[in-house]
Design a protein around this motif. Structure first.
Motif, PDB file in Angstrom:
ATOM      1  N   GLU A  59       0.842  -1.202   0.000  1.00  0.00           N
ATOM      2  CA  GLU A  59       0.000   0.000   0.000  1.00  0.00           C
ATOM      3  C   GLU A  59       0.872   1.245   0.000  1.00  0.00           C
ATOM      4  O   GLU A  59       1.815   1.355   0.785  1.00  0.00           O
ATOM      5  N   ASN A 116      -4.673   4.815  -2.262  1.00  0.00           N
ATOM      6  CA  ASN A 116      -5.884   5.374  -1.656  1.00  0.00           C
ATOM      7  C   ASN A 116      -6.461   6.468  -2.545  1.00  0.00           C
ATOM      8  O   ASN A 116      -5.732   7.306  -3.059  1.00  0.00           O
ATOM      9  N   GLU A 148      -8.023   1.908  -3.234  1.00  0.00           N
ATOM     10  CA  GLU A 148      -8.712   1.806  -1.944  1.00  0.00           C
ATOM     11  C   GLU A 148      -9.650   2.992  -1.780  1.00  0.00           C
ATOM     12  O   GLU A 148      -9.211   4.144  -1.754  1.00  0.00           O
ATOM     13  N   ASP A 178     -11.849   0.286   1.981  1.00  0.00           N
ATOM     14  CA  ASP A 178     -10.950   0.526   3.116  1.00  0.00           C
ATOM     15  C   ASP A 178     -11.750   0.858   4.376  1.00  0.00           C
ATOM     16  O   ASP A 178     -12.869   1.369   4.281  1.00  0.00           O
ATOM     17  N   LYS A 200     -11.277  -4.184   3.578  1.00  0.00           N
ATOM     18  CA  LYS A 200     -10.253  -4.004   4.603  1.00  0.00           C
ATOM     19  C   LYS A 200     -10.971  -3.659   5.900  1.00  0.00           C
ATOM     20  O   LYS A 200     -11.579  -2.592   6.016  1.00  0.00           O
ATOM     21  N   GLU A 235      -6.440  -4.984   8.920  1.00  0.00           N
ATOM     22  CA  GLU A 235      -5.508  -3.857   8.891  1.00  0.00           C
ATOM     23  C   GLU A 235      -5.190  -3.400  10.312  1.00  0.00           C
ATOM     24  O   GLU A 235      -6.044  -3.489  11.190  1.00  0.00           O
TER      25      GLU A 235
HETATM   26 MG    MG Z   1      -5.802   2.440   2.641  1.00  0.00          MG
END
Ligand code: MG
Ligand code: C2E
Ligand code: MG
Ligand code: MG
Length: 278
Positions: A59, A116, A148, A178, A200, A235
């Motif tokens: 990420e 993201n 994400e 996310d 996530k 996460e």
């Molecule tokens: Mg993220």
């Protein structure tokens, strides 16, 4: 007014005073300059396959080293960028840098990159073609890119956002949800957005483990996801106990300080090389 978020960054919280607005204004100008002069960098954090221990993806996380304030939290500067019309530039910069780096990494490892994306970017009419252009420019295979998004996209639940996500999905870009469970979770939306390929789970649930309720929630999310053929990522794993609980829940992937902290590109490259060799 600054507060330590516990992630080693500075975040601005108080919203009501003039001092705060002045700071926001100054930071907005500084951010514009940073975008022009490359004071922004990306940190990379690996996401591990729980069964095999392999790095499945990395990420990309934006970092801003401010000349006088030091490290400013992405939560702070992303919010500023959103409010001051700079999110498209910031987002495009992050996407391009991450894809270029990931394209280089393909020579040493079969890994994906996760970027993201703000809900505001998705609302821009040119977003899908911008993604296509970045992929063409950097040569990253489309299947290696994941975007994400957060539950805040539900607040902008328009045909345009749905079309953009559908088009990205058709191109072969993965869409990940996310921070699931942190805000506006709704089964309605999970049903309305079949293009989402991974959930996530929000860190708050992972970090509340061991515990009966968070474990039940995590297991329920894993069951739902697997019934949808959706991959699940845990996460914010900070302890071995949390990792074990996550594994027991049947969760597919894990990310967190206990496994690896976000690092600069060079360190990440070394990690990928070493893991291939070992
Ligand atoms: Mg993220
Ligand atoms: P996120 O996408 O949910 O990223 C995960 C955050 O959790 C990162 O914080 C990461 O450093 C942190 N983290 C990872 N493992 C652990 C752990 O074990 N414990 C704890 N306490 N934290 C962990 P970071 O880098 O401060 O980023 C915060 C948020 O800022 C991100 O949350 C994301 O929403 C946003 N962000 C970062 N980069 C970008 C970007 O390029 N574009 C956009 N739109 N947003 C970004
Ligand atoms: Mg998250
Ligand atoms: Mg599994």
């Amino acid at each position: 007014r600054a507060k330590d978020t516990g992630r080693g960054h500075l975040a601005l919280f108080d919203r009501d005073d003039r001092e705060h607005r002045r700071l926001q204004l100054a930071l907005s100008a500084d951010l514009r300059a940073a975008l022009e002069s490359r004071y922004l960098t990306l940190a990379y954090q690996p996401i591990f396959d729980i069964d095999t221990g392999r790095i499945a993806a990395v990420e990309a996380l934006a970092r801003w080293d401010h000349p006088t304030l030091g490290s400013v939290s992405p939560e702070t500067f992303v919010a500023i960028a959103e409010r001051t019309g700079q999110i498209d530039r910031l987002g495009l910069w992050a996407l391009h840098s991450a894809c270029r780096q990931a394209a280089e990494w393909q020579a040493i490892a079969d890994i994906g990159v996760r970027v993201n994306v703000s809900a505001l970017q998705l609302r821009q009419p040119g977003f899908v073609s911008a993604v296509a252009r970045v992929l063409a420019d950097t040569g990253l295979p489309v299947g290696r890119l994941g975007l994400e998004i957060t539950e805040t996209v539900w607040l902008a639940d328009t045909a345009q956002v749905r079309d953009a996500l559908t088009e990205l999905h058709r191109m072969g870009v993965s869409i990940l949800l996310d921070d699931l469970g942190s805000g506006h979770s709704s089964v309605t939306y999970l049903n309305r957005y079949p293009v989402i390929q991974a959930f996530k789970i929000d860190q708050s649930y992972i970090q509340a483990m061991p515990g009966k309720r968070p474990e039940a929630i995590v297991s329920a999310i894993v069951s739902l996801a697997h019934a949808f053929d959706v991959t699940v990522v845990g996460e914010g794993v900070e302890t071995e106990a949390q990792f074990e609980r996550l594994r027991e829940s049947g969760c597919d992937l894990a990310q967190g300080f206990w496994l690896a902290e976000p690092t600069d590109a060079e360190t990440m490259t070394d990690m990928l090389r070493t893991r291939r060799a070992g």
